[in-house]
Each structure stands twice: as structure tokens, then as C-alpha cells.
Write an enzyme that holds these catalytic residues in place. Structure first.
Site, PDB file in Angstrom:
ATOM      1  N   ASN A   1      41.880  56.928  79.039  1.00  0.00           N
ATOM      2  CA  ASN A   1      41.719  56.382  77.682  1.00  0.00           C
ATOM      3  C   ASN A   1      40.247  56.258  77.270  1.00  0.00           C
ATOM      4  O   ASN A   1      39.938  56.146  76.079  1.00  0.00           O
ATOM      5  CB  ASN A   1      42.411  55.023  77.535  1.00  0.00           C
ATOM      6  CG  ASN A   1      43.929  55.090  77.528  1.00  0.00           C
ATOM      7  OD1 ASN A   1      44.609  54.179  77.976  1.00  0.00           O
ATOM      8  ND2 ASN A   1      44.483  56.187  77.001  1.00  0.00           N
ATOM      9  N   TRP A   2      39.320  56.303  78.240  1.00  0.00           N
ATOM     10  CA  TRP A   2      37.889  56.313  77.886  1.00  0.00           C
ATOM     11  C   TRP A   2      37.550  57.538  77.034  1.00  0.00           C
ATOM     12  O   TRP A   2      36.546  57.561  76.330  1.00  0.00           O
ATOM     13  CB  TRP A   2      36.998  56.324  79.133  1.00  0.00           C
ATOM     14  CG  TRP A   2      36.978  55.041  79.911  1.00  0.00           C
ATOM     15  CD1 TRP A   2      37.456  54.839  81.175  1.00  0.00           C
ATOM     16  CD2 TRP A   2      36.416  53.776  79.506  1.00  0.00           C
ATOM     17  NE1 TRP A   2      37.242  53.537  81.571  1.00  0.00           N
ATOM     18  CE2 TRP A   2      36.612  52.865  80.577  1.00  0.00           C
ATOM     19  CE3 TRP A   2      35.778  53.319  78.341  1.00  0.00           C
ATOM     20  CZ2 TRP A   2      36.189  51.535  80.503  1.00  0.00           C
ATOM     21  CZ3 TRP A   2      35.366  51.989  78.285  1.00  0.00           C
ATOM     22  CH2 TRP A   2      35.574  51.111  79.356  1.00  0.00           C
TER      23      TRP A   2
ATOM     24  N   SER B   1      43.889  53.106  80.465  1.00  0.00           N
ATOM     25  CA  SER B   1      43.789  54.023  81.614  1.00  0.00           C
ATOM     26  C   SER B   1      42.384  54.604  81.716  1.00  0.00           C
ATOM     27  O   SER B   1      41.606  54.575  80.747  1.00  0.00           O
ATOM     28  CB  SER B   1      44.798  55.164  81.456  1.00  0.00           C
ATOM     29  OG  SER B   1      44.379  56.063  80.449  1.00  0.00           O
TER      30      SER B   1
ATOM     31  N   HIS C   1      47.687  48.480  68.005  1.00  0.00           N
ATOM     32  CA  HIS C   1      47.251  47.768  69.224  1.00  0.00           C
ATOM     33  C   HIS C   1      47.325  46.257  68.996  1.00  0.00           C
ATOM     34  O   HIS C   1      47.780  45.507  69.866  1.00  0.00           O
ATOM     35  CB  HIS C   1      45.831  48.179  69.612  1.00  0.00           C
ATOM     36  CG  HIS C   1      45.674  49.637  69.920  1.00  0.00           C
ATOM     37  ND1 HIS C   1      46.563  50.315  70.727  1.00  0.00           N
ATOM     38  CD2 HIS C   1      44.750  50.558  69.536  1.00  0.00           C
ATOM     39  CE1 HIS C   1      46.180  51.585  70.824  1.00  0.00           C
ATOM     40  NE2 HIS C   1      45.086  51.764  70.103  1.00  0.00           N
TER      41      HIS C   1
ATOM     42  N   ARG D   1      56.629  60.373  81.252  1.00  0.00           N
ATOM     43  CA  ARG D   1      55.640  60.724  82.282  1.00  0.00           C
ATOM     44  C   ARG D   1      54.972  59.461  82.799  1.00  0.00           C
ATOM     45  O   ARG D   1      55.076  58.394  82.191  1.00  0.00           O
ATOM     46  CB  ARG D   1      54.611  61.711  81.734  1.00  0.00           C
ATOM     47  CG  ARG D   1      53.879  61.233  80.490  1.00  0.00           C
ATOM     48  CD  ARG D   1      52.849  62.249  79.987  1.00  0.00           C
ATOM     49  NE  ARG D   1      52.310  61.828  78.709  1.00  0.00           N
ATOM     50  CZ  ARG D   1      52.838  62.143  77.524  1.00  0.00           C
ATOM     51  NH1 ARG D   1      53.915  62.896  77.453  1.00  0.00           N
ATOM     52  NH2 ARG D   1      52.296  61.694  76.401  1.00  0.00           N
TER      53      ARG D   1
ATOM     54  N   ASP E   1      53.487  51.971  75.546  1.00  0.00           N
ATOM     55  CA  ASP E   1      53.053  53.160  74.800  1.00  0.00           C
ATOM     56  C   ASP E   1      53.646  53.173  73.395  1.00  0.00           C
ATOM     57  O   ASP E   1      54.738  52.638  73.167  1.00  0.00           O
ATOM     58  CB  ASP E   1      53.461  54.424  75.581  1.00  0.00           C
ATOM     59  CG  ASP E   1      52.660  55.640  75.161  1.00  0.00           C
ATOM     60  OD1 ASP E   1      51.654  55.488  74.431  1.00  0.00           O
ATOM     61  OD2 ASP E   1      53.040  56.758  75.574  1.00  0.00           O
ATOM     62  N   GLY E   2      52.925  53.797  72.471  1.00  0.00           N
ATOM     63  CA  GLY E   2      53.443  54.015  71.120  1.00  0.00           C
ATOM     64  C   GLY E   2      52.772  53.193  70.032  1.00  0.00           C
ATOM     65  O   GLY E   2      53.228  53.213  68.877  1.00  0.00           O
TER      66      GLY E   2
ATOM     67  N   SER F   1      51.550  59.289  83.488  1.00  0.00           N
ATOM     68  CA  SER F   1      50.165  59.154  83.010  1.00  0.00           C
ATOM     69  C   SER F   1      49.269  58.452  84.033  1.00  0.00           C
ATOM     70  O   SER F   1      48.489  57.565  83.686  1.00  0.00           O
ATOM     71  CB  SER F   1      50.123  58.426  81.660  1.00  0.00           C
ATOM     72  OG  SER F   1      50.916  59.097  80.711  1.00  0.00           O
TER      73      SER F   1
HETATM   74  C1  IPE Z   1      49.176  55.587  79.066  1.00  0.00           C
HETATM   75  O1  IPE Z   1      49.385  55.866  77.722  1.00  0.00           O
HETATM   76  C2  IPE Z   1      48.128  54.538  79.226  1.00  0.00           C
HETATM   77  C3  IPE Z   1      48.459  53.217  78.699  1.00  0.00           C
HETATM   78  C4  IPE Z   1      49.603  52.848  78.207  1.00  0.00           C
HETATM   79  C5  IPE Z   1      47.409  52.257  78.779  1.00  0.00           C
HETATM   80  P1  IPE Z   1      48.695  57.102  77.004  1.00  0.00           P
HETATM   81  O2  IPE Z   1      49.212  57.130  75.623  1.00  0.00           O
HETATM   82  O3  IPE Z   1      47.234  57.068  77.175  1.00  0.00           O
HETATM   83  O4  IPE Z   1      49.267  58.314  77.856  1.00  0.00           O
HETATM   84  P2  IPE Z   1      49.290  59.886  77.564  1.00  0.00           P
HETATM   85  O5  IPE Z   1      47.880  60.340  77.482  1.00  0.00           O
HETATM   86  O6  IPE Z   1      50.013  60.093  76.291  1.00  0.00           O
HETATM   87  O7  IPE Z   1      50.012  60.456  78.723  1.00  0.00           O
HETATM   88  C1  IPE Z   2      49.444  52.661  74.016  1.00  0.00           C
HETATM   89  O1  IPE Z   2      49.629  53.160  72.738  1.00  0.00           O
HETATM   90  C2  IPE Z   2      48.200  51.803  74.138  1.00  0.00           C
HETATM   91  C3  IPE Z   2      47.106  52.424  74.899  1.00  0.00           C
HETATM   92  C4  IPE Z   2      47.155  53.582  75.504  1.00  0.00           C
HETATM   93  C5  IPE Z   2      45.871  51.670  74.967  1.00  0.00           C
HETATM   94  P1  IPE Z   2      48.941  54.486  72.270  1.00  0.00           P
HETATM   95  O2  IPE Z   2      47.612  54.156  71.685  1.00  0.00           O
HETATM   96  O3  IPE Z   2      48.906  55.489  73.340  1.00  0.00           O
HETATM   97  O4  IPE Z   2      49.916  54.954  71.110  1.00  0.00           O
HETATM   98  P2  IPE Z   2      50.439  56.426  70.832  1.00  0.00           P
HETATM   99  O5  IPE Z   2      51.000  56.953  72.112  1.00  0.00           O
HETATM  100  O6  IPE Z   2      49.254  57.217  70.366  1.00  0.00           O
HETATM  101  O7  IPE Z   2      51.461  56.252  69.774  1.00  0.00           O
HETATM  102 MG    MG Z   3      50.203  56.886  73.974  1.00  0.00          MG
END
Ligand code: IPE
Ligand code: IPE
Ligand code: MG
Length: 247
Positions: A69-70, A66, A38, A195, A21-22, A197
Site C-alpha cells: 500500500n506504500w 500492507s 477509509h 486473494r 477491503d473495498g 494480498s
Molecule cells: C489488502 O488490500 C491490504 C489491506 C486491506 C490493508 P488491497 O486492496 O491493498 O489488496 P490488493 O492490492 O487489491 O490485492
Molecule cells: C481497503 O480498501 C483499505 C486499504 C487497503 C487501506 P481499499 O482502499 O483497497 O478499497 P478498494 O479495494 O480500492 O475498493
Molecule cells: Mg482494495
């Protein structure tokens, strides 16, 4: 110093699951588009896999996309799917070199055709590799997986090939996407979010959790080692008391 020499070699997890994440925040911090985060995240995947092989892990599961994420903006979803195709094509030779086998969990059928094809090619290419297994969670959510398993079990009952009395934890686990994969001993989540997620809800029942402030594109081998060091400092009691564990 080798990675292994920093750790107790007798207590290295077999399976580590990571919520990467991040990426978006990492990109924003430097005034770039989220998709750049990414892209940079792929370098962290490479480093993590290399470290995993060096440490002799059997499985690394990466939460890459996830079910939820869609619901991101369509441009970001498309960029992620495109990146996946590109990353798989670029990284397959490295997986071969490192004897890593690729497998997936999640509703892979829901991915775009090109992504599905590239994934299948890579799975076929690496299917005879005998080292570490990389499990990519794609269009994955724990609740989806549990409902999916329930449907499979229910249909066997309906067909008459399974009796109600035969349903137990072991049968349920083998009806999940992760059939044959041991539960992760350690879960890591980056970016200072605390969390799950919707990740591996069943499988993480007794895992140790490690939360890192590092944003995924900055995650490197040493961060993985630090997580395992922390894991090694814990006592896993599984409901028992300390004296029972130490005797
Ligand atoms: C969880 O990250 C899914 C992946 C890392 C692929 P998200 O960034 O989508 O999670 P939430 O929505 O902040 O909980
Ligand atoms: C995790 O990074 C990658 C995916 C969920 C695909 P994020 O895209 O969630 O990055 P933040 O949480 O918005 O920084
Ligand atoms: Mg995220």
C-alpha cells in the site's frame, strides 16, 4: 436476539483475521473521494470490535495497511496515516471501556513519527487490559515477516546462541511478529476479492476462508456473525478423514 444465541457457543473461533477491503469502491459508488471510504471504514472496525467482545473472541487481527500500500498515490497514503492517528486517539477510550489491548504486527518503524507515537501511546494505555486483543497489521506483509524472522534466526546462529538442529516450526513461529498469538481459525475478506494480498502467509496455513461481497464500510456485527455461522458449518479435518474427526 443476542449475537451469541445465533451461534454454537462451543465452536466460536479464538482468533479471526480480516482483510478489510473495498473502501475505495464504496466511496466511488457514491461519487466521493476514496479517503471518505477509509473514514467510514472506522465505523465498521468499531462494530466488529464490539461484536468480537460480545462473542468472547480472544484476538481480532485487522489488515489495515500492507507493505504494498506504500505504492498508492502519496495523497492517499498521507490521508490513511492521518486517519490512523485520528482513529487511534478517538477510539482509545472505547478500547479501555471494552478492556481491549492493542498490539501491532508489521514494520511499524517505517510509519511516520506521529503515527508511531500515537500507536505507542495507545499500546501503553491498553497494555494491562485483559479482554480481547486487537492486532493491527500496519506496513505488514507476510513475505516481509518471514524474511524478518529468517534474519533473526540466522543472526542467532551466527552469534552461536542457536544450533541448526533447534530450528523447527515452533521456533520459526516464535520468531514471527505474531509470537504468542494463536493462528486464526477464520480469515474473512470483504469486497468480493479472492486473494490473500500477502497477509499472514505462515499463520493461515490451516485457517478457514470466508469471502464476503460486502464492501468494508458496510460491514456490521451481523456480517461477522454470518461468517462465523459459515465457519461452524465446516468440518476441519487437518489432513485426517471425517470418521477420525467424529470418533
Ligand atoms: C489488502 O488490500 C491490504 C489491506 C486491506 C490493508 P488491497 O486492496 O491493498 O489488496 P490488493 O492490492 O487489491 O490485492
Ligand atoms: C481497503 O480498501 C483499505 C486499504 C487497503 C487501506 P481499499 O482502499 O483497497 O478499497 P478498494 O479495494 O480500492 O475498493
Ligand atoms: Mg482494495
Amino acid at each position: 436476539m443476542s449475537l451469541k444465541s445465533q451461534l454454537n457457543e462451543n465452536n466460536i473461533p479464538r482468533h479471526i483475521a480480516i482483510i478489510m477491503d473495498g473502501n475505495g469502491r464504496w466511496a466511488k459508488k457514491q461519487g466521493s473521494e476514496r479517503s471518505f471510504g477509509h473514514e467510514q471504514g472506522v465505523e465498521s472496525v468499531r462494530a466488529t470490535l464490539e461484536a468480537g467482545v460480545e462473542l468472547g473472541l480472544d484476538f481480532i487481527t485487522l489488515y489495515a495497511f500492507s507493505t504494498e500500500n506504500w505504492n498508492r498515490p502519496i495523497e492517499e497514503v498521507q490521508a490513511l496515516m492521518q486517519l490512523l492517528v485520528q482513529a487511534i486517539a478517538n477510539e482509545t477510550p472505547t478500547l479501555m471501556k471494552q478492556n481491549i489491548k492493542l498490539t501491532t504486527i508489521g514494520d511499524v518503524d517505517s510509519l511516520p513519527d506521529e503515527t508511531k507515537e500515537k500507536l505507542q501511546e495507545c499500546k501503553d494505555m491498553t497494555s494491562n487490559n485483559t479482554g480481547m486483543t486487537l492486532v493491527l497489521a500496519l506496513s505488514y506483509s507476510g513475505r516481509w515477516e518471514i524474511v524478518d524472522a529468517t534474519k533473526r534466526i540466522a543472526s542467532k546462529i551466527k552469534e552461536g546462541t542457536l544450533a541448526l538442529e533447534d530450528i523447527d516450526e515452533s521456533l520459526f513461529a516464535s520468531s514471527l511478529n505474531t509470537d504468542g498469538i494463536p493462528d486464526p481459525e477464520l480469515l474473512i475478506r470483504t469486497s468480493g476479492e479472492y486473494r490473500l494480498s500477502n497477509f499472514l502467509l505462515w499463520q493461515l496455513a490451516y485457517s478457514e476462508f470466508y469471502f464476503s461481497e460486502v464492501l468494508w464500510p458496510d460491514f456490521r456485527k451481523q456480517d461477522l456473525v454470518d461468517a462465523i455461522k459459515d465457519y461452524q458449518s465446516r468440518e476441519r479435518r487437518f489432513g485426517k478423514i471425517s470418521e477420525q474427526i467424529n470418533n
